[in-house]
Design an enzyme around this catalytic site. Structure first.
Site, PDB file in Angstrom:
ATOM      1  N   GLY A  39       7.200  18.244  10.179  1.00 44.15           N
ATOM      2  CA  GLY A  39       6.676  18.088   8.813  1.00 44.15           C
ATOM      3  C   GLY A  39       7.670  18.553   7.764  1.00 44.15           C
ATOM      4  O   GLY A  39       7.500  18.263   6.579  1.00 44.15           O
ATOM      5  N   CYS A  42       8.098  19.966   3.006  1.00 47.16           N
ATOM      6  CA  CYS A  42       6.853  19.709   2.269  1.00 47.16           C
ATOM      7  C   CYS A  42       5.672  20.367   2.959  1.00 47.16           C
ATOM      8  O   CYS A  42       4.918  21.123   2.345  1.00 47.16           O
ATOM      9  CB  CYS A  42       6.634  18.202   2.143  1.00 47.16           C
ATOM     10  SG  CYS A  42       5.120  17.795   1.269  1.00 47.16           S
ATOM     11  N   HIS A 441     -15.190   6.430 -20.124  1.00 44.05           N
ATOM     12  CA  HIS A 441     -15.434   7.619 -20.954  1.00 44.05           C
ATOM     13  C   HIS A 441     -16.309   8.594 -20.190  1.00 44.05           C
ATOM     14  O   HIS A 441     -17.267   8.185 -19.557  1.00 44.05           O
ATOM     15  CB  HIS A 441     -16.136   7.220 -22.255  1.00 44.05           C
ATOM     16  CG  HIS A 441     -16.481   8.417 -23.090  1.00 44.05           C
ATOM     17  ND1 HIS A 441     -15.533   9.073 -23.844  1.00 44.05           N
ATOM     18  CD2 HIS A 441     -17.650   9.088 -23.246  1.00 44.05           C
ATOM     19  CE1 HIS A 441     -16.105  10.100 -24.437  1.00 44.05           C
ATOM     20  NE2 HIS A 441     -17.387  10.143 -24.097  1.00 44.05           N
TER      21      HIS A 441
END
Ligand SMILES: Cc1cc2nc3c(=O)[nH]c(=O)nc-3n(C[C@H](O)[C@H](O)[C@H](O)COP(=O)(O)OP(=O)(O)OC[C@H]3O[C@@H](n4cnc5c(N)ncnc54)[C@H](O)[C@@H]3O)c2cc1C
Length: 459
Positions: A39, A42, A441
């Site tokens: 991995g 990160c 909204h």
């Protein structure tokens, strides 16, 4: 005896493992070599642990602000750093194990652990083993750069890796480096309860960003009690009875800062110096990066460099995109190019900065006529409702082509909001397409069309 493979991948960072999956899926026998943690940066010492810690620090910050929201909390609000650390470790181990398992359970993938080193153009040594292939992919990433500052070897400094081993709150954390990595740690530890001083040799924080962005970030962090020493020339260190003395020959203020802990966050260096690249004839530039062409090919045919080690990106998504480009060209007959990529990243302070394309300063250098639209987060209803009104947004547009050339969204949800702008940039559409869209909204994104409707010439 030398073992022969269709492809060898060095490094299980962000590009190597997905590339192994694609190559083996295409029927190739692949060897993947990883010297430490599956991995890479990160997963183990970068994005995953830091963003987990940022979330803990935010929870603490919101709890302290409970009254602002009409919420009462009985008793004191504190932090249990052991649990904070354990939470980050849980995510790290789970992600790391996921990567490891995906590789070792792949029958066409031979996984070797150890340091890989070139013996020749097509042969790599890992311990006693020799591996050979006509296709070699380097995904070796980078590590924290430790600058030769005076006295640095004589004091117990921390890096992004060793910071993660802390399970106590430093009394006074001195962060050397006021850029992306340093500022994330600075804010999270301030929120955990440390006194924090950021020392930066430039005249402002994150000097790559526009000045208005730097200023707003300094205000946000300063508002939480972080101290800054800018224009700090001649940074040096010495041991003191109760901590570490950091000497700063600054234009103003004291000449020393006394800390209990020092974090060095002054950049990264590619892991290209111990790879035996000279045995393969692979070129390295003055910064230690491996130059590549638009398809990630090095100067040596059959050797590619992906991720941070090629110096063309410093992010997980750029490393992953390097994999996509290589796989598309090699396996799909799809001519994807590095130059098609638009710069994008986030700074995960709270509120975050989401960035896409050029900064205003970079856009100005093009000499083109530009339009700019800005809006403070204090004029965004969602931000007001959340009581998170710090920051602002800014979008820069090419006046002639009407294309968006860059954006900075510093504010609540900025890391997500910037993606709407990036999508339009990738689509190659004019800004008017986004200006006519109708957002939901109340969101921060709904104001992007408004910002675009109020563009003014950049003078
Ligand atoms: C504190 C911090 C926070 C970050 N946060 C973010 C973020 O939020 N978002 C983001 O996009 N990016 C972030 N980054 C950057 C990101 O971690 C890197 O850009 C990314 O990990 C690069 O991936 P890579 O595949 O190029 O290399 P790496 O992930 O570094 O992987 C390289 C691998 O190669 C192995 N290796 C090296 N040399 C050899 C050798 N000779 N033999 C065998 N194996 C070898 C290494 O052990 C390592 O596992 C952060 C970085 C740091 C330091």
């Amino acid at each position: 005896m030398t073992r022969q493979f269709d492809a060898i991948i060095v490094g299980a960072g962000q590009a190597g493992p997905p590339l192994a999956r694609r190559l083996t899926g295409a029927g190739m026998n692949v060897a993947l070599v990883e010297r430490k943690f599956f991995g890479g940066t990160c997963v183990n010492t970068g994005c995953t642990p830091t963003k987990t810690l940022v979330a803990s620090a935010r929870a603490l910050h919101v709890a302290r602000r409970a009254r602002d929201f009409g919420v009462t909390i009985e008793g004191s609000i504190g932090v249990d750093m052991r649990r904070v650390k354990a939470r980050a470790e849980r995510n790290v181990v789970s992600f790391r194990e996921g990567v490891r398992r995906s590789l070792v359970e792949n029958p066409r993938c031979t996984v070797l652990t150890g340091q890989a080193k070139f013996e020749s153009r097509d042969t790599i040594r890992v311990g006693n083993e020799l591996l050979s292939s006509e296709r070699i992919f380097l995904n070796v990433g980078g590590r924290a750069f430790v600058p030769p500052l005076k006295g640095v070897e004589g004091v117990p400094f921390l890096t992004n890796t060793t910071m993660l081993q802390l399970d106590t709150v430093p009394r006074h954390l001195v962060v050397v480096g006021g850029s992306y990595v340093g500022l994330e740690f600075a804010q999270m530890y301030r929120r955990f309860g440390s006194e924090v001083t950021v020392i930066e040799k430039g005249p402002r924080l994150i000097g790559r960003e526009d000045e208005d962005v730097s200023t707003a970030i300094k205000e946000i962090l300063g508002g939480e009690g972080i101290a800054f020493r800018l224009e700090a020339e001649c940074i040096a260190f010495s041991k003191a009875s109760d901590g570490i003395q950091v000497h700063v020959d600054c234009a103003t203020g004291d000449r020393t800062v006394m800390g209990t802990h020092v974090l060095l966050a002054v950049g990264r260096r590619s892991n290209t110096d111990d790879l035996g690249l000279d045995h393969a004839g692979v070129q390295v530039d003055a910064r230690g990066n491996i130059p590549v062409d638009d398809e990630l090919r090095t100067n040596v045919p059959g050797i590619w460099a992906l991720g941070d080690c090629n110096g063309r990106g410093a992010f997980t998504h750029t490393a992953y995109n390097d994999f996509e480009i290589v796989a598309a060209n090699l396996l799909d007959g799809d001519a994807r190019r590095l130059s098609d990529r638009i710069t994008a990243y986030a700074l995960y302070i709270d509120p975050p900065l989401g960035r896409g394309g050029l900064t205003e300063a970079e856009a100005r250098q093009s000499g083109k006529k530009l339009l700019v639209g800005t809006r403070p987060m204090s004029h965004v209803s969602r931000a007001i409702e959340k009581d998170e009104t710090q920051g602002f947004m800014k979008i820069v547009v090419d006046a002639e082509s009407k294309k968006i050339v860059g954006a900075a969204i510093l504010g609540t949800g900025g890391d997500e909001v910037v993606h709407g702008i990036l999508d339009v940039m990738y689509a190659g559409a004019p800004y008017t397409t986004l200006q006519r869209s109708v957002g939901i909204h109340p969101t921060v994104s709904e104001l992007i069309p408004t910002v675009l409707g109020e563009l003014t010439p950049l003078t």
